[in-house]
Design a protein around this motif. Sequence first.
Motif: not given
Length: 509
Positions: A284-285, A287-290, A345-356, A471-475
């Motif tokens: 979440m640090l 911005k692209n992911v957020r 940011s280097g992510y895709s459906p085949k190489k996803p960013v992961k978090f809980t 900034q997408a600091y919250v959803l």
Amino acid sequence: MAINRRDLLGYGAAAIGAATLGLPRAAKAADELTIAYNVNLPSWDPTTGPSAVNPTIQGLYQSVFDQIIGQKPDLSFTPGLLTEWGWNDDRTKVTMTVRDGVKWHDGSPFTPEDVVWSLQRAGDEKTGNPIQFVWKNVNNFKIDGNKITGDVVQFDPVYFKWMSFLTGYIMPKAYYEKVGAEGFEKAPIGTGPYMVDKFERNAFLRLKANPHYWGTKPAFENVTIKFVTDAASRVAEIESGSSQVTLEIPYEEYDRLIAKDGLAGSIKNVSDIGMIFFNDIEAMLDKNVRQAAVMAVDKELLVKRLLRGYGQPIATLETPEYTAFDPSIKVEHNPEKAKELLAASGYSPKKPVKFTIQTTKGFKPKDYEMIQAIVGMWRKVGIEAKIEVYEIAKHYELRAADKLAPAAFYNWGNSIGDPTTSTGFAMYGPSPHSVWDSKDLVDMINPLWGEKDEAKRVAGWKAVDKYIAEQAYVLPLIQYAQPIVHSKKVNVVQHVSGALLPALMTPAA
């Protein structure tokens, strides 16, 4: 009455528990009411600890304790334990008039000393009031008859509004000092419409009408509130007739139940919102992911499919009832743009960013299912989120310690509709209710806490909301519509705060 196997299984534990504890399976007289409630009550002190800021528990507290300033079902303010209140012209002093003739549940008189002691206690950081930073802004109280004055340490525009909101209760000075915190938990007293008759933690609460009540006498002499945290069990409670009122059930069950003979319902948008906290850790640090996480969520679809059209999508932490609501702030649903952001940011459906992502399950209608759907939407753009289920009490514990996962679902209540109590506390890093700690946001919010020009203050909060959205600091997700199902033998008045208040219920003619 027919109950399907799923409902029967869900009902079994509740029915067995009721029989074991000697609870009535159905009301025995016209002056008895049984409610299946969706949360437990962890503590009887409405001014300290995590439970004090749980909006869902306030209906229980307000049954036993009066709030300092009252609030009508439409959220307008009305005299409560104070009959008058306000600031002097230069906002350096407050004045309050205390209601005469009020008694505590033990018959002792309610006094201005109770008010001063409670406000001083609330403002003392040692007592553990989670809103201490509001109450500390006035001190040096003086009493003259039933009049109280206090010196403003720092002007807080929502000081009096908070007297109708979380922790805005008066405690009994003499009684509390006599019995202590432990004694108060065993035998709490207030000035509210109901008195505690019997309390079994994690099981039920029995209330009886307060014969000394200064306001309108409750129509039901005896009220039993069962703590039924499982939504299917609450459905079974109302369908079987074991309870006469319940709330926060799945919307499809609401529609089904109100079509049955003998049952009715009430559903309206309340001041609660569903949101996902972003913690400033791990992915979440970025911005692209957020931004991708926000853009990938189809809120209209969530409301239409999962919530059966009840409630409405929101773009900020404000609803139309809130002071700083700005309909011009929009956040687009754009999965393709989300993919582009993640790719950068280097992510895709085949190489996803992961978090809980953490969530409750059954606390609010379709809370878990909504997070499941969001996780599915994220997966399509390149986000792989693992769902972790927790109880609402655990959420408070983790949030206060700033240990939430990178994403965490929560329902935020704001019955006073002020931006400080939605955007402010949720997004201001130093607040114990926030987990986003970026300096840019802190610097934007800091000047607004004590702004005396109301128009400038509200405009400032709208600017903060716009910046947060960019900034997408919250959803932000939805404004909730609260479903209440009840027997046609009971009239229920729905409170826009979301508080379910037995004192507003009456037997149907």
